[in-house]
Design a protein around this motif. Structure first.
Motif, PDB file in Angstrom:
ATOM      1  N   LYS A 183     -81.489 -24.151 -29.152  1.00 32.81           N
ATOM      2  CA  LYS A 183     -80.159 -23.796 -29.658  1.00 32.81           C
ATOM      3  C   LYS A 183     -79.124 -24.067 -28.572  1.00 32.81           C
ATOM      4  CE  LYS A 183     -81.307 -22.176 -33.725  1.00 32.81           C
ATOM      5  NZ  LYS A 183     -80.854 -22.844 -34.955  1.00 32.81           N
ATOM      6  N   PHE A 184     -77.904 -24.400 -29.000  1.00 32.59           N
ATOM      7  CA  PHE A 184     -76.836 -24.704 -28.057  1.00 32.59           C
ATOM      8  C   PHE A 184     -75.743 -23.647 -28.210  1.00 32.59           C
ATOM      9  CE2 PHE A 184     -79.236 -28.514 -28.589  1.00 32.59           C
ATOM     10  CZ  PHE A 184     -79.219 -29.130 -27.334  1.00 32.59           C
ATOM     11  N   ILE A 185     -75.588 -22.853 -27.155  1.00 35.26           N
ATOM     12  CA  ILE A 185     -74.664 -21.716 -27.188  1.00 35.26           C
ATOM     13  C   ILE A 185     -73.347 -22.126 -26.533  1.00 35.26           C
ATOM     14  CG2 ILE A 185     -74.311 -19.316 -26.462  1.00 35.26           C
ATOM     15  CD1 ILE A 185     -77.545 -19.322 -26.242  1.00 35.26           C
ATOM     16  N   LEU A 186     -72.274 -21.979 -27.295  1.00 36.26           N
ATOM     17  CA  LEU A 186     -70.968 -22.425 -26.840  1.00 36.26           C
ATOM     18  C   LEU A 186     -70.384 -21.480 -25.799  1.00 36.26           C
ATOM     19  CD1 LEU A 186     -69.028 -24.767 -27.663  1.00 36.26           C
ATOM     20  CD2 LEU A 186     -67.920 -23.135 -29.208  1.00 36.26           C
ATOM     21  N   SER A 187     -69.711 -22.069 -24.818  1.00 31.62           N
ATOM     22  CA  SER A 187     -69.081 -21.299 -23.751  1.00 31.62           C
ATOM     23  C   SER A 187     -67.946 -20.420 -24.289  1.00 31.62           C
ATOM     24  CB  SER A 187     -68.518 -22.268 -22.707  1.00 31.62           C
ATOM     25  OG  SER A 187     -67.531 -21.633 -21.921  1.00 31.62           O
ATOM     26  N   PRO A 188     -67.831 -19.187 -23.775  1.00 25.06           N
ATOM     27  CA  PRO A 188     -66.701 -18.318 -24.153  1.00 25.06           C
ATOM     28  C   PRO A 188     -65.347 -18.957 -23.845  1.00 25.06           C
ATOM     29  CG  PRO A 188     -68.367 -17.066 -22.962  1.00 25.06           C
ATOM     30  CD  PRO A 188     -68.767 -18.508 -22.858  1.00 25.06           C
ATOM     31  N   ASP A 189     -65.298 -19.843 -22.842  1.00 25.22           N
ATOM     32  CA  ASP A 189     -64.051 -20.530 -22.500  1.00 25.22           C
ATOM     33  C   ASP A 189     -63.530 -21.358 -23.672  1.00 25.22           C
ATOM     34  OD1 ASP A 189     -64.136 -19.490 -19.966  1.00 25.22           O
ATOM     35  OD2 ASP A 189     -65.004 -21.277 -19.038  1.00 25.22           O
ATOM     36  N   VAL A 190     -64.448 -21.937 -24.426  1.00 24.97           N
ATOM     37  CA  VAL A 190     -64.068 -22.755 -25.590  1.00 24.97           C
ATOM     38  C   VAL A 190     -63.672 -21.849 -26.750  1.00 24.97           C
ATOM     39  CG1 VAL A 190     -64.859 -24.509 -27.231  1.00 24.97           C
ATOM     40  CG2 VAL A 190     -65.641 -24.590 -24.863  1.00 24.97           C
ATOM     41  N   LYS A 191     -64.404 -20.771 -26.918  1.00 28.43           N
ATOM     42  CA  LYS A 191     -64.187 -19.863 -28.054  1.00 28.43           C
ATOM     43  C   LYS A 191     -62.868 -19.100 -27.963  1.00 28.43           C
ATOM     44  CE  LYS A 191     -67.883 -17.614 -29.618  1.00 28.43           C
ATOM     45  NZ  LYS A 191     -69.113 -16.795 -29.604  1.00 28.43           N
ATOM     46  N   LYS A 192     -62.392 -18.881 -26.746  1.00 25.11           N
ATOM     47  CA  LYS A 192     -61.239 -17.976 -26.589  1.00 25.11           C
ATOM     48  C   LYS A 192     -59.942 -18.518 -27.194  1.00 25.11           C
ATOM     49  CE  LYS A 192     -59.849 -19.386 -21.922  1.00 25.11           C
ATOM     50  NZ  LYS A 192     -59.877 -19.032 -20.494  1.00 25.11           N
ATOM     51  N   PHE A 193     -59.866 -19.827 -27.391  1.00 27.18           N
ATOM     52  CA  PHE A 193     -58.657 -20.406 -27.975  1.00 27.18           C
ATOM     53  C   PHE A 193     -58.683 -20.444 -29.507  1.00 27.18           C
ATOM     54  CE2 PHE A 193     -58.672 -22.747 -23.801  1.00 27.18           C
ATOM     55  CZ  PHE A 193     -57.590 -22.056 -23.273  1.00 27.18           C
ATOM     56  N   VAL A 194     -59.835 -20.115 -30.089  1.00 24.21           N
ATOM     57  CA  VAL A 194     -60.029 -20.339 -31.531  1.00 24.21           C
ATOM     58  C   VAL A 194     -60.244 -19.023 -32.268  1.00 24.21           C
ATOM     59  CG1 VAL A 194     -61.309 -21.672 -33.248  1.00 24.21           C
ATOM     60  CG2 VAL A 194     -61.190 -22.505 -30.890  1.00 24.21           C
ATOM     61  N   THR A 195     -59.555 -18.862 -33.403  1.00 28.07           N
ATOM     62  CA  THR A 195     -59.826 -17.738 -34.305  1.00 28.07           C
ATOM     63  C   THR A 195     -60.152 -18.305 -35.684  1.00 28.07           C
ATOM     64  OG1 THR A 195     -57.469 -17.525 -34.796  1.00 28.07           O
ATOM     65  CG2 THR A 195     -58.357 -16.065 -33.129  1.00 28.07           C
ATOM     66  N   PHE A 196     -61.023 -17.608 -36.389  1.00 26.41           N
ATOM     67  CA  PHE A 196     -61.436 -18.051 -37.716  1.00 26.41           C
ATOM     68  C   PHE A 196     -61.070 -17.001 -38.761  1.00 26.41           C
ATOM     69  CE2 PHE A 196     -64.257 -20.381 -34.852  1.00 26.41           C
ATOM     70  CZ  PHE A 196     -64.127 -21.672 -35.368  1.00 26.41           C
ATOM     71  N   ASN A 197     -60.493 -17.461 -39.850  1.00 26.31           N
ATOM     72  CA  ASN A 197     -60.082 -16.565 -40.935  1.00 26.31           C
ATOM     73  C   ASN A 197     -60.480 -17.134 -42.287  1.00 26.31           C
ATOM     74  OD1 ASN A 197     -58.564 -14.746 -39.195  1.00 26.31           O
ATOM     75  ND2 ASN A 197     -57.072 -16.405 -39.029  1.00 26.31           N
ATOM     76  N   LYS A 198     -60.772 -16.251 -43.219  1.00 23.64           N
ATOM     77  CA  LYS A 198     -61.024 -16.692 -44.589  1.00 23.64           C
ATOM     78  C   LYS A 198     -59.692 -17.048 -45.240  1.00 23.64           C
ATOM     79  CE  LYS A 198     -62.987 -15.489 -49.024  1.00 23.64           C
ATOM     80  NZ  LYS A 198     -63.457 -14.423 -49.927  1.00 23.64           N
ATOM     81  N   LEU A 199     -59.644 -18.199 -45.884  1.00 27.01           N
ATOM     82  CA  LEU A 199     -58.422 -18.615 -46.576  1.00 27.01           C
ATOM     83  C   LEU A 199     -58.775 -19.516 -47.750  1.00 27.01           C
ATOM     84  CD1 LEU A 199     -55.256 -18.759 -46.617  1.00 27.01           C
ATOM     85  CD2 LEU A 199     -55.478 -20.855 -45.281  1.00 27.01           C
ATOM     86  N   ASN A 200     -58.219 -19.196 -48.894  1.00 22.66           N
ATOM     87  CA  ASN A 200     -58.294 -20.037 -50.083  1.00 22.66           C
ATOM     88  C   ASN A 200     -57.053 -20.918 -50.082  1.00 22.66           C
ATOM     89  OD1 ASN A 200     -58.247 -21.112 -52.660  1.00 22.66           O
ATOM     90  ND2 ASN A 200     -58.602 -19.177 -53.721  1.00 22.66           N
ATOM     91  N   LEU A 201     -57.223 -22.212 -49.883  1.00 20.64           N
ATOM     92  CA  LEU A 201     -56.088 -23.138 -49.789  1.00 20.64           C
ATOM     93  C   LEU A 201     -55.254 -23.176 -51.063  1.00 20.64           C
ATOM     94  CD1 LEU A 201     -57.804 -26.197 -48.020  1.00 20.64           C
ATOM     95  CD2 LEU A 201     -56.458 -24.367 -46.973  1.00 20.64           C
ATOM     96  N   TYR A 202     -55.804 -22.642 -52.133  1.00 17.48           N
ATOM     97  CA  TYR A 202     -55.127 -22.655 -53.432  1.00 17.48           C
ATOM     98  C   TYR A 202     -54.227 -21.431 -53.633  1.00 17.48           C
ATOM     99  CZ  TYR A 202     -54.874 -24.580 -58.171  1.00 17.48           C
ATOM    100  OH  TYR A 202     -54.453 -25.182 -59.342  1.00 17.48           O
ATOM    101  N   GLU A 203     -54.297 -20.468 -52.705  1.00 16.40           N
ATOM    102  CA  GLU A 203     -53.505 -19.239 -52.846  1.00 16.40           C
ATOM    103  C   GLU A 203     -52.133 -19.419 -52.197  1.00 16.40           C
ATOM    104  OE1 GLU A 203     -55.028 -15.175 -52.347  1.00 16.40           O
ATOM    105  OE2 GLU A 203     -57.000 -16.093 -52.149  1.00 16.40           O
ATOM    106  N   ASP A 204     -51.117 -19.601 -53.025  1.00 15.54           N
ATOM    107  CA  ASP A 204     -49.766 -19.845 -52.513  1.00 15.54           C
ATOM    108  C   ASP A 204     -49.282 -18.740 -51.589  1.00 15.54           C
ATOM    109  OD1 ASP A 204     -49.623 -22.165 -53.984  1.00 15.54           O
ATOM    110  OD2 ASP A 204     -48.691 -21.223 -55.715  1.00 15.54           O
ATOM    111  N   ASN A 205     -49.537 -17.483 -51.973  1.00 16.33           N
ATOM    112  CA  ASN A 205     -48.996 -16.365 -51.184  1.00 16.33           C
ATOM    113  C   ASN A 205     -49.621 -16.261 -49.805  1.00 16.33           C
ATOM    114  OD1 ASN A 205     -51.440 -15.599 -52.342  1.00 16.33           O
ATOM    115  ND2 ASN A 205     -50.918 -13.436 -52.402  1.00 16.33           N
ATOM    116  N   LYS A 206     -50.815 -16.854 -49.604  1.00 17.47           N
ATOM    117  CA  LYS A 206     -51.432 -16.883 -48.271  1.00 17.47           C
ATOM    118  C   LYS A 206     -50.995 -18.140 -47.508  1.00 17.47           C
ATOM    119  CE  LYS A 206     -54.128 -13.218 -48.892  1.00 17.47           C
ATOM    120  NZ  LYS A 206     -55.460 -13.342 -49.454  1.00 17.47           N
ATOM    121  N   MET A 207     -50.879 -19.235 -48.220  1.00 15.12           N
ATOM    122  CA  MET A 207     -50.554 -20.512 -47.567  1.00 15.12           C
ATOM    123  C   MET A 207     -49.150 -20.519 -46.958  1.00 15.12           C
ATOM    124  SD  MET A 207     -53.057 -22.753 -47.593  1.00 15.12           S
ATOM    125  CE  MET A 207     -52.552 -24.476 -47.795  1.00 15.12           C
TER     126      MET A 207
END
Length: 275
Positions: A183-207
């Motif tokens: 397995k290849f474990i990503l460095s925390p240095d790379v992860k710290k710039f990125v956030t992940f969120n659930k988003l439906n691209l079809y939802e106008d009020n979120k977009m």
């Protein structure tokens, strides 16, 4: 379990109205196999029983499982090298210069349909390499979004198999990954710039809240949408991009006939779009 054409259309239209994904009748087998799998898990006796479940108060949770089934998430690091080279060598320096003149040292990037995070993290590694030079003292913000919560959880974990990292240059692999039992474990240095969120691209009020991006990447997501859905989603991308920003789709995709507001920009091995 076979699903009648009428029931198939009702379920297909339900998915379409919810998230813009359109399954043509030629894709009936694909969608039917996924629906059947979920019907077996939930104990639904018929397609209409399953439809009733989706519409019920506990339908939200089941819908999450269904969307996980019908979205494919095949991706890997450094997937589109011509695109990445163009960003690194041409478009990024251009945007850094433009924003620098305004005294604004913040870079915002959106990976839409981010799947398990390889694209977002590829961009993070690339930008990390610029921290000593053109991005010195800059704030870097990369947002990955997807409708599939299972792959978002994988993205946040940042652990990958050999297939995912097969295109990673040796320098990056040594610097930003730790290998452990295949397995290849990503460095925390790379992860710290990125956030992940659930988003439906079809939802106008979120977009409408996804504002002020310098780069937006949306590879192999629009293939799920019909023309009306594509036009709606791409217009949101246009609105959410900075006036000097760039938008990229998958290598085999284009906005031809979808949106005429973007200007096409060519680079060796591909093209992208500028606002």
């Amino acid at each position: 379990m076979a699903i009648s054409d009428k029931d198939f259309e009702q379920l297909r239209d339900f998915i379409y109205n919810l998230c813009g994904m359109y399954f043509h009748t030629t894709k009936k087998y694909f969608l039917e196999s996924r629906l059947t799998r979920r019907m077996e898990v939930t104990g639904a006796k018929s397609a209409m029983d399953y439809y009733a479940l989706l519409k019920s108060p506990r339908g939200g949770e089941e819908l999450r499982f269904l969307l996980d089934e019908v979205t494919t998430n095949e991706t890997y690091f450094f997937r589109s090298v011509p695109q990445l080279n163009a960003v690194e060598n041409k478009f990024l320096p251009e945007i850094v210069e433009t924003k620098g003149k305004m005294g604004f040292r913040k870079l915002r990037i959106w990976s839409a349909g981010s799947s398990s995070g390889e694209e977002a993290y590829t961009l993070s590694m690339m930008l990390l390499e610029k921290r000593a030079t053109i991005l010195k003292d800059w704030i870097i913000e990369i947002i990955g979004t997807d409708i599939n919560e299972t792959v978002l959880a994988q993205a946040r974990e940042g652990v990958y198999n050999a297939y995912s990292v097969r295109n990673v240059p040796d320098l990056y692999k040594r610097k930003y990954f730790k290998e452990d039992a295949g397995k290849f474990i990503l460095s925390p240095d790379v992860k710290k710039f990125v956030t992940f969120n659930k988003l439906n691209l079809y939802e106008d009020n979120k977009m409408v809240f996804m504002k002020s991006f310098d780069f937006i990447f949306c590879a192999n997501v629009l293939i799920y949408f019909d023309l009306a859905s594509k036009s709606k989603v791409v217009q949101h991308f246009y609105n959410n991009l900075q006036p000097y920003g760039y938008f990229f789709v998958g290598q085999s995709e284009s906005l031809h006939g979808v949106n005429d507001k973007f200007k096409t920009v060519h680079f060796p091995g591909g093209f992208g779009y500028k606002k």
